[in-house]
Design a protein around this motif. Structure first.
Motif, PDB file in Angstrom:
ATOM      1  N   GLU A  32      33.187  32.859  14.884  1.00 22.92           N
ATOM      2  CA  GLU A  32      32.257  33.787  15.504  1.00 22.92           C
ATOM      3  C   GLU A  32      31.012  33.932  14.641  1.00 22.92           C
ATOM      4  O   GLU A  32      31.078  33.861  13.431  1.00 22.92           O
ATOM      5  CB  GLU A  32      32.892  35.176  15.668  1.00 22.92           C
ATOM      6  CG  GLU A  32      34.058  35.223  16.608  1.00 22.92           C
ATOM      7  CD  GLU A  32      35.371  34.876  15.949  1.00 22.92           C
ATOM      8  OE1 GLU A  32      35.396  34.489  14.756  1.00 22.92           O
ATOM      9  OE2 GLU A  32      36.401  34.984  16.618  1.00 22.92           O
ATOM     10  N   ASN A  33      29.885  34.154  15.295  1.00 20.13           N
ATOM     11  CA  ASN A  33      28.660  34.512  14.602  1.00 20.13           C
ATOM     12  C   ASN A  33      28.473  35.997  14.845  1.00 20.13           C
ATOM     13  O   ASN A  33      28.247  36.420  15.975  1.00 20.13           O
ATOM     14  CB  ASN A  33      27.475  33.715  15.147  1.00 20.13           C
ATOM     15  CG  ASN A  33      26.189  34.039  14.423  1.00 20.13           C
ATOM     16  OD1 ASN A  33      26.051  35.095  13.798  1.00 20.13           O
ATOM     17  ND2 ASN A  33      25.234  33.143  14.507  1.00 20.13           N
ATOM     18  N   ILE A  34      28.561  36.792  13.808  1.00 18.72           N
ATOM     19  CA  ILE A  34      28.527  38.244  13.987  1.00 18.72           C
ATOM     20  C   ILE A  34      27.210  38.850  13.522  1.00 18.72           C
ATOM     21  O   ILE A  34      27.158  39.964  13.030  1.00 18.72           O
ATOM     22  CB  ILE A  34      29.726  38.923  13.289  1.00 18.72           C
ATOM     23  CG1 ILE A  34      29.779  38.566  11.807  1.00 18.72           C
ATOM     24  CG2 ILE A  34      31.015  38.558  13.992  1.00 18.72           C
ATOM     25  CD1 ILE A  34      30.808  39.360  11.025  1.00 18.72           C
ATOM     26  N   SER A  39      24.722  34.190  19.935  1.00 25.37           N
ATOM     27  CA  SER A  39      25.877  33.366  19.582  1.00 25.37           C
ATOM     28  C   SER A  39      26.820  33.244  20.769  1.00 25.37           C
ATOM     29  O   SER A  39      26.779  34.028  21.716  1.00 25.37           O
ATOM     30  CB  SER A  39      26.614  33.967  18.386  1.00 25.37           C
ATOM     31  OG  SER A  39      27.117  35.241  18.719  1.00 25.37           O
ATOM     32  N   ASN A  41      29.884  33.941  21.066  1.00 21.96           N
ATOM     33  CA  ASN A  41      30.858  35.015  21.224  1.00 21.96           C
ATOM     34  C   ASN A  41      30.244  36.318  21.751  1.00 21.96           C
ATOM     35  O   ASN A  41      30.964  37.177  22.237  1.00 21.96           O
ATOM     36  CB  ASN A  41      31.591  35.295  19.914  1.00 21.96           C
ATOM     37  CG  ASN A  41      30.665  35.556  18.748  1.00 21.96           C
ATOM     38  OD1 ASN A  41      30.224  34.613  18.104  1.00 21.96           O
ATOM     39  ND2 ASN A  41      30.356  36.811  18.472  1.00 21.96           N
ATOM     40  N   TYR A  42      28.938  36.483  21.669  1.00 25.00           N
ATOM     41  CA  TYR A  42      28.323  37.749  22.080  1.00 25.00           C
ATOM     42  C   TYR A  42      28.644  38.111  23.526  1.00 25.00           C
ATOM     43  O   TYR A  42      29.071  39.226  23.814  1.00 25.00           O
ATOM     44  CB  TYR A  42      26.803  37.716  21.887  1.00 25.00           C
ATOM     45  CG  TYR A  42      26.128  38.885  22.560  1.00 25.00           C
ATOM     46  CD1 TYR A  42      26.209  40.158  21.999  1.00 25.00           C
ATOM     47  CD2 TYR A  42      25.478  38.739  23.778  1.00 25.00           C
ATOM     48  CE1 TYR A  42      25.628  41.253  22.630  1.00 25.00           C
ATOM     49  CE2 TYR A  42      24.895  39.829  24.408  1.00 25.00           C
ATOM     50  CZ  TYR A  42      24.981  41.077  23.835  1.00 25.00           C
ATOM     51  OH  TYR A  42      24.426  42.151  24.473  1.00 25.00           O
ATOM     52  N   TYR A 109      41.354  42.995  20.106  1.00 26.58           N
ATOM     53  CA  TYR A 109      40.858  41.676  19.727  1.00 26.58           C
ATOM     54  C   TYR A 109      41.813  41.065  18.714  1.00 26.58           C
ATOM     55  O   TYR A 109      41.963  41.556  17.598  1.00 26.58           O
ATOM     56  CB  TYR A 109      39.447  41.788  19.149  1.00 26.58           C
ATOM     57  CG  TYR A 109      38.950  40.490  18.577  1.00 26.58           C
ATOM     58  CD1 TYR A 109      38.862  39.347  19.371  1.00 26.58           C
ATOM     59  CD2 TYR A 109      38.571  40.390  17.247  1.00 26.58           C
ATOM     60  CE1 TYR A 109      38.421  38.158  18.847  1.00 26.58           C
ATOM     61  CE2 TYR A 109      38.117  39.200  16.720  1.00 26.58           C
ATOM     62  CZ  TYR A 109      38.049  38.091  17.521  1.00 26.58           C
ATOM     63  OH  TYR A 109      37.613  36.902  17.002  1.00 26.58           O
ATOM     64  N   THR A 139      40.922  34.824  20.294  1.00 24.34           N
ATOM     65  CA  THR A 139      40.301  33.547  19.978  1.00 24.34           C
ATOM     66  C   THR A 139      41.375  32.569  19.573  1.00 24.34           C
ATOM     67  O   THR A 139      42.323  32.916  18.873  1.00 24.34           O
ATOM     68  CB  THR A 139      39.281  33.660  18.828  1.00 24.34           C
ATOM     69  OG1 THR A 139      39.909  34.252  17.703  1.00 24.34           O
ATOM     70  CG2 THR A 139      38.085  34.477  19.249  1.00 24.34           C
TER      71      THR A 139
END
Length: 144
Positions: A32-34, A39, A41-42, A109, A139
């Motif tokens: 994920e890119n947080i 990204s 996943n956003y 999650y 995920t």
């Protein structure tokens, strides 16, 4: 590979068997890119929070908790009102205190990792009964 797929299906079916209404979102494709709303996943994380009633996100894993940055991402970028990380393993999966606490959340999650460990650590445990009428996000990071 078949073992992993069957294990993954079993875990999610077992977690949702008593759910009257809920959602299951299974995503994967890399870390994920947080730190951005562009990204991969956003959109998925934002969708999960939008669908939830109280906008509270519980991050569950069987071994370690992520940095606070991960929790901040759900609040800052996805509109969660509260986020907390929990390590749930065989030693506490039957804890009524833990079950009561996670019942305050409606988005769960699962942080990925080895799918077999979720099954092995949680099978037959009370935690499965505490996660119902919810949104489950998972995920798939490894297919061991």
């Amino acid at each position: 590979m078949k073992k992993t797929i069957y294990t993954l299906l079993f875990v999610f079916l077992a977690l949702n068997i008593s759910a009257q209404k809920g959602y299951l979102l299974i995503i994967g494709g890399g870390p994920e890119n947080i730190s951005t709303t562009t990204s991969w996943n956003y959109e998925a994380f934002n969708w999960a929070v939008e669908k939830s009633t109280n906008k509270k996100v519980a991050i569950l894993h069987y071994s370690t908790t992520p940095s606070g940055d991960f929790e901040d991402y759900f609040v800052d970028f996805c509109g969660a009102t509260a986020v907390k990380s929990f390590v749930v393993d065989a030693s506490n999966a039957n804890s009524s205190t833990l079950i009561n606490e996670i019942n305050e959340y409606d988005v769960f999650y699962f942080r990925g990792g080895n799918q077999w460990v979720y099954y092995d650590e949680w099978r037959g445990e009370v935690i499965k009964k505490g996660i119902k009428n919810t949104i489950i996000v998972h995920t798939i990071l490894t297919m061991e």
